[in-house]
Design an enzyme around this catalytic site. Structure first.
Site, PDB file in Angstrom:
ATOM      1  N   TYR A 156       0.688  -1.178  -0.061  1.00  0.00           N
ATOM      2  CA  TYR A 156       0.137   0.086  -0.004  1.00  0.00           C
ATOM      3  C   TYR A 156       0.714   1.382  -0.063  1.00  0.00           C
ATOM      4  O   TYR A 156       0.689   2.180  -1.012  1.00  0.00           O
ATOM      5  CB  TYR A 156      -0.897   0.050   1.261  1.00  0.00           C
ATOM      6  CG  TYR A 156      -1.723   1.224   1.164  1.00  0.00           C
ATOM      7  CD1 TYR A 156      -3.047   1.128   0.465  1.00  0.00           C
ATOM      8  CD2 TYR A 156      -1.777   2.332   2.145  1.00  0.00           C
ATOM      9  CE1 TYR A 156      -3.972   2.042   0.638  1.00  0.00           C
ATOM     10  CE2 TYR A 156      -2.622   3.356   2.229  1.00  0.00           C
ATOM     11  CZ  TYR A 156      -3.805   3.360   1.452  1.00  0.00           C
ATOM     12  OH  TYR A 156      -4.544   4.421   1.672  1.00  0.00           O
ATOM     13  N   LYS A 160       0.967   4.390  -2.861  1.00  0.00           N
ATOM     14  CA  LYS A 160       0.931   5.768  -2.357  1.00  0.00           C
ATOM     15  C   LYS A 160       2.132   6.653  -2.463  1.00  0.00           C
ATOM     16  O   LYS A 160       2.028   8.104  -2.885  1.00  0.00           O
ATOM     17  CB  LYS A 160       0.569   5.867  -0.922  1.00  0.00           C
ATOM     18  CG  LYS A 160      -0.959   5.269  -0.727  1.00  0.00           C
ATOM     19  CD  LYS A 160      -1.929   5.775  -1.638  1.00  0.00           C
ATOM     20  CE  LYS A 160      -3.440   4.968  -1.404  1.00  0.00           C
ATOM     21  NZ  LYS A 160      -4.233   5.690  -2.256  1.00  0.00           N
ATOM     22  N   ILE A 189      -7.887   8.820   9.255  1.00  0.00           N
ATOM     23  CA  ILE A 189      -9.488   9.148   8.846  1.00  0.00           C
ATOM     24  C   ILE A 189     -10.352   8.164   9.258  1.00  0.00           C
ATOM     25  O   ILE A 189     -10.060   7.004   9.174  1.00  0.00           O
ATOM     26  CB  ILE A 189      -9.705   9.449   7.178  1.00  0.00           C
ATOM     27  CG1 ILE A 189      -8.493  10.043   6.583  1.00  0.00           C
ATOM     28  CG2 ILE A 189     -10.900   9.741   6.735  1.00  0.00           C
ATOM     29  CD1 ILE A 189      -8.378  11.595   7.071  1.00  0.00           C
TER      30      ILE A 189
END
Length: 248
Positions: A156, A160, A189
């Site tokens: 991941y 990014k 988040i």
């Protein structure tokens, strides 16, 4: 006049989470919204209804964002129906977290294709429309783990970080045509997934955030509105961290 009035925006992976919040906020600010997600379901159907209720146009495409041919089909359909595209937000993404020693090749490839190849697909398919009319804003959703890394997320965080390099490179390629390319790097988040971490784990995260609260999907959506509208016409090639200070 609304910030995005008469603008046409496309958001990938928008049926839920950050993508959904962004789609709704764009509609509230006057933009016609086109969005994609992997499949048509209750989430995508309800989002179409919510967007249209705000008095703007909305079109949904069921699509695997990593499928290049499907992306080209969508670009042709958008050009035929809308005639142009003003804003592109590459939001589609997944996680398959594991320590590298336990990570499968399939999980590496799946995350690479969905998170990074999708950005290539949509930028390649839609930038010609923007270049032709010499205006446009592309916003790629990265992450602070693409800047700082994170254990258990080699796949991941690599995607990014790749998005950041892609963003800066494309900004240099097409800036002379007044097409801007920026990235947003969200921090921690609050989502249904993060709520499952438990109170102890959440408190550890909060200790590292100077603002002492998790971010909300709307925080990222507002950042995208800023980068999409005319308030940011001289900003390109930037990575805007929206993380409450987590990466300080």
């Amino acid at each position: 006049m609304k910030l995005l009035e008469n603008k046409i925006a496309l958001i990938t992976g928008a049926s839920r989470g950050i993508g959904r919040a962004t789609a709704l906020m764009f509609a509230e600010n006057g933009a016609d919204v086109i969005f994609t997600d992997f499949r048509e379901d209750e989430n995508s159907q309800s989002l179409v209804e919510e967007i249209k209720a705000k008095g703007v146009r909305c079109t949904f495409f069921a699509a695997d964002a990593s499928n290049h041919e499907r992306t080209l089909e969508i670009a042709k359909a958008v050009e035929a129906e809308y005639g142009r595209l003003d804003i592109l937000i590459n939001n589609a993404g997944i996680t398959r977290d594991n320590l590298l020693m336990r990570m499968s090749e399939a999980d590496w490839d799946l995350v690479m294709n969905c998170n990074l190849k999708s950005v290539f697909n949509y930028c390649k398919a839609f930038t010609p429309m923007m270049l032709k009319k010499r205006s446009g804003s592309i916003i790629n959703i990265s992450s602070i783990v693409g800047i700082n890394g994170n254990a258990g997320q080699c796949n991941y965080s690599s995607t990014k970080a790749g998005i950041i390099g892609f963003t800066r490179s494309l900004a240099k390629e097409i800036g002379s045509r007044s097409v801007r390319v920026n990235a947003v790097a969200p921090g921690f988040i609050e989502t249904p997934m993060t709520k499952q971490l438990g109170e102890a784990a959440l408190n550890e995260w909060l200790k590292a955030i100077p603002m002492r609260r998790p971010g909300q999907a709307d925080d990222i959506a507002r950042t995208c509105v800023y980068l999409a509208c005319d308030l940011s016409t001289y900003i390109t090639g930037q990575v805007l961290r929206c993380d409450g200070g987590l990466s300080l």
